[in-house]
Design an enzyme around this catalytic site. Sequence first.
Site, PDB file in Angstrom:
ATOM      1  N   GLU A   1      38.097 -79.023   0.047  1.00  0.00           N
ATOM      2  CA  GLU A   1      37.030 -79.234  -0.924  1.00  0.00           C
ATOM      3  C   GLU A   1      37.191 -80.575  -1.641  1.00  0.00           C
ATOM      4  O   GLU A   1      36.218 -81.143  -2.125  1.00  0.00           O
ATOM      5  CB  GLU A   1      37.038 -78.074  -1.940  1.00  0.00           C
TER       6      GLU A   1
ATOM      7  N   HIS B   1      52.336 -68.405  19.976  1.00  0.00           N
ATOM      8  CA  HIS B   1      51.907 -67.633  21.140  1.00  0.00           C
ATOM      9  C   HIS B   1      50.386 -67.575  21.247  1.00  0.00           C
ATOM     10  O   HIS B   1      49.846 -66.748  21.976  1.00  0.00           O
ATOM     11  CB  HIS B   1      52.518 -66.225  21.075  1.00  0.00           C
TER      12      HIS B   1
ATOM     13  N   LYS C   1      24.010 -72.545  -0.902  1.00  0.00           N
ATOM     14  CA  LYS C   1      23.541 -71.691  -1.999  1.00  0.00           C
ATOM     15  C   LYS C   1      22.024 -71.799  -2.156  1.00  0.00           C
ATOM     16  O   LYS C   1      21.343 -70.797  -2.374  1.00  0.00           O
ATOM     17  CB  LYS C   1      24.205 -72.097  -3.314  1.00  0.00           C
TER      18      LYS C   1
END
Length: 460
Positions: free
Chosen positions: A293, A314, A428
């Site tokens: 951010e 793995h 948003k």
Amino acid sequence: MTNRFSVELDLQFLAAFVRDEEWLSLQPFVTDLHNRLQRGDVPKGDGIGWLHLPSRTLDGGLDDLLDAAASIREQADALVVIGIGGSYLGARAAFEWCKPEYYNQLPKDVRGGPELYFAGNHLSASALSDLLRVLEGKRVCLNVVSKSGTTTEPAVAFRLLRGWLADRTRPDELKQRIFVTTDQSRGALRKLANEEGYRTFVIPDDVGGRYSVLTPVGLLPLAAVGVDIRALLEGALEAECKLASADLRDNIAYRYAAVRNALFRKGKLIEILACYEPALRSFAEWWKQLFGESEGKDQKGIYPSSVGYTTDLHSLGQFVQEGYRNLFETVVRVDQSPADLTLPPDERVDDGLEYLAGRPLSWINDQARAATQLAHADGGVPNILVTVPDRRERSLGALFYFFELACAASGLLMGINPFNQPGVEAYKVNMFALLGKPGFEDRQAEIEGRLRAGAAAASR
Ligand code: PA5
């Protein structure tokens, strides 16, 4: 305070990729950003109150926080922290770092605090329903955390959890069970807390979400589950003091930032934080938010990613060893494990492990770490090693501060503003439009049209 700093930065696995002169050549820029940080002359955003937060908080005293934490411990079998992004990642990181892996499953007298759960960090009906099922029959306290007081995910979860709790608690008791951490005066949550008379804690104005773990955002829930918040802050204070120099030879946070910058300019665009302890998984999430951010803007930034080794050797190990070479790794190593096991001799079973009999598991894990760092460096992946002495609060406090300062320096070196997050708003706006929030009607019509057109094109 000893002279040795709890956090160590080791660049031995980097030498083949970045010469010392390369990061040292950034000294004039680092001196400039250091002076700007000290003067507060930084780009506009959430502020840099975190820079002196450890000393400020310890000077201000912790009595109110510790009193609230004691009240939660007294009242609750379970505490639910409701928050998203910077309003929960630090608390979760520190909780998992300091407490045992299966803390919630331990008997209460062993735990010494309430069970701890996190909500409001998603919009999943099934995950929240599952949590409500686990909480049934328990005495529950809620700590809702939101700086803006308007974030959708925690607001939705708080409404649901508050309603659930209200159905099971006397009204006078309900008020005592809810703790609110938010802005001093702004936002819907502050208004609600004032109206309902909930106990509140303030997120300082000059501390942004992702830099807020050492404010009540992290400190209240951590104190409630018995994390030593004073030691956490003292560790951060140690870092505040030890990382006060502008000199790249003295200040390892600036050195780490400078090395990242040198790697970025060589086309290393992805940084993988690698940890060898499952207890550091959430620490890696906190770190990813901090760097992601802060740096990911203006079409720039190093993409922060994480792995849990040896597990991910793995799965992702193959890619790291031989895939596209735009990666570098930063390994966070804990020197002393809080618990150890020794592999017993057992000659009855031929499992090929007798050569390890008598060896501590922590030693085996660390050999795997050293072997992997060498292999990855040989495979073309620059490696940085950050070591802390143990999983005590003090070490974590120092590490939090180390990465926060490094992140701010790294962003400023890259020429971006590490203290804002304008890109978080884009989804948003679309979401509010699709949800039919008043004020978003025009946008709603526009994006519903776009979605319909897209679906029609896809079905042709
Ligand atoms: O770091 C940040 O600023 C964000 O991640 C915020 O913490 C997150 O969006 C939650 O915001 P708020 O605390 O206002 O609910």
